[in-house]
Design an enzyme around this catalytic site. Structure first.
Site, mmCIF file in Angstrom:
data_model
loop_
_atom_site.group_PDB
_atom_site.id
_atom_site.type_symbol
_atom_site.label_atom_id
_atom_site.label_comp_id
_atom_site.label_asym_id
_atom_site.label_seq_id
_atom_site.Cartn_x
_atom_site.Cartn_y
_atom_site.Cartn_z
ATOM 1 N N HIS A 178 -72.186 73.021 -25.197
ATOM 2 C CA HIS A 178 -71.578 74.093 -25.252
ATOM 3 C C HIS A 178 -71.283 75.046 -25.785
ATOM 4 O O HIS A 178 -69.865 75.520 -26.154
ATOM 5 C CB HIS A 178 -70.014 73.288 -24.623
ATOM 6 C CG HIS A 178 -70.476 72.457 -23.208
ATOM 7 N ND1 HIS A 178 -71.312 72.268 -22.261
ATOM 8 C CD2 HIS A 178 -69.574 70.828 -22.440
ATOM 9 C CE1 HIS A 178 -71.721 71.581 -21.334
ATOM 10 N NE2 HIS A 178 -70.313 70.679 -21.656
ATOM 11 N N HIS A 187 -66.489 74.912 -16.103
ATOM 12 C CA HIS A 187 -66.231 73.578 -16.128
ATOM 13 C C HIS A 187 -65.036 73.122 -16.220
ATOM 14 O O HIS A 187 -65.011 71.807 -16.321
ATOM 15 C CB HIS A 187 -66.714 73.425 -17.894
ATOM 16 C CG HIS A 187 -67.278 71.824 -18.091
ATOM 17 N ND1 HIS A 187 -66.763 70.694 -17.598
ATOM 18 C CD2 HIS A 187 -68.491 71.626 -18.981
ATOM 19 C CE1 HIS A 187 -67.351 69.710 -18.336
ATOM 20 N NE2 HIS A 187 -68.376 69.872 -18.798
ATOM 21 N N GLU A 242 -71.327 72.918 -12.723
ATOM 22 C CA GLU A 242 -71.577 73.943 -13.662
ATOM 23 C C GLU A 242 -72.181 74.616 -13.349
ATOM 24 O O GLU A 242 -73.689 74.027 -14.147
ATOM 25 C CB GLU A 242 -71.603 73.043 -14.749
ATOM 26 C CG GLU A 242 -70.259 72.213 -15.070
ATOM 27 C CD GLU A 242 -71.302 70.853 -16.198
ATOM 28 O OE1 GLU A 242 -70.787 71.089 -18.075
ATOM 29 O OE2 GLU A 242 -70.680 69.462 -16.405
#
Length: 327
Positions: A96, A166, A294
């Site tokens: 991420h 997210h 996501e």
């Protein structure tokens, strides 16, 4: 170097129309809550405590990048040059966007109306190991009972770019999402190794535990643990379309999840652990309290030449549109 944002500078923006009331935090450009007219609970997980967003609620509703998901051991070759991206501890891999990815930055408000907000952050050349100065914008818009998220990004140097929202969804506002029903329009998924890095195989969903073509209860017998990329397309950009449907067993509420992205990472939230004070809805948050949908490009794409590419050149603009359509 991990630089925690100043929580005193974080702002909360409320968007509202006749159907939806949505709170957006500038911290991580995060969706904190989504309330649908006629229901008292938020349809996404969120915390009233900002400190949680740096700890147990990290990534809750955030826009993560500059490259979402995992990059194998942080290794990336871009334009013939090798770059080392830092691991996101305790993982051995870059996740991420790294420890100081966009999900932990305090974004700036550029424009705001009753039903729209534009947030922006800038990423420096070399930040988290990536080449290129990057400007990232997120637009949240309310369209009747739909929340739209548009993400755009530009760079001044060849780089890699793969953002994802997210949010963890629980349409009933309590209980386990294993009781929700889910369908996904994906003919293939990506098997992963023990570190959740794709093996390189692109495997048909038909006949497998990952076959969600028909609406099915997530936690039925034969349920696999989900932290998996479902392959929606080989094309990097495609028209906005519904790719997944989620239905709550108690409320009967339905989410039609729409995106332009070629992949959908689905995570069952099995590691969620937060006390009741960290839940904008009532009660402690335990394993499987929310389902993360996501939309993004496929994980580790820079190291998998047959995956949809995530390179972004200075002459191009990255753009993703994802919609949460509730009914």
């Amino acid at each position: 170097m991990n630089l925690a944002p100043d929580l005193n500078q974080v702002q909360c923006v409320t968007l509202q129309n006749a159907q939806l009331k949505v709170s957006i935090l500038t911290l991580g450009a995060s969706i904190q809550s989504v309330y649908l007219n006629g229901y008292e609970h938020s349809l996404v997980l969120g915390s009233p405590k900002l400190t949680d967003y740096l700890q147990g609620a990290k990534y809750f509703g955030a826009v993560v990048g500059r490259v979402a998901n995992r990059t194998n051991k942080g290794h990336a070759v871009i334009g013939g040059k090798t770059y080392q991206l830092p691991p996101t501890l305790p993982e051995a891999h870059h996740l991420h966007g790294g420890p100081d990815g966009t999900g932990s930055k305090n974004w700036s408000i550029i424009e705001q109306t009753d039903n729209m907000v534009q947030l922006q952050t800038t990423l420096a050349d070399g930040e988290m190991g990536y080449p290129g100065n990057m400007v990232v914008d997120v637009f949240y818009r309310l369209l009747d009972s739909t929340l739209e998220m548009e993400i755009t990004a530009t760079t001044d140097k060849l780089t890699i770019c793969n953002f994802a929202g997210h949010s963890y969804v629980n349409l009933d506002g309590k209980g386990s999402i294993l009781d929700h029903q889910l369908s996904i329009k994906a003919d293939h998924y990506l098997p992963v190794d023990a570190g959740l890095i794709p093996t390189g195989e692109v495997t048909p969903t038909a006949g497998s535990a990952f076959d969600f073509h028909q609406l099915r209860t997530i936690g039925r017998e034969g349920y696999p643990e989900l932290d998996s990329n479902f392959c929606l397309s080989l094309a990097s950009n495609r028209p906005l379309q519904t790719v997944a449907t989620l239905k709550g067993p108690i409320t009967g509420l339905t989410l039609n999840y729409q995106t332009t992205e070629p992949g959908l990472q689905v995570y069952d939230g099995r590691h969620i652990r937060l006390d009741a004070e960290s839940n904008i809805n009532q009660g402690a948050l335990t394993a499987y309290a929310g389902l993360a949908l996501e939309a993004q490009h496929w994980p580790d794409a820079i190291n998998q030449s047959h995956f949809p590419p995530i390179l972004l050149a200075p002459e191009d603009t990255y753009r993703q549109v994802t919609r949460y359509a509730f009914k």
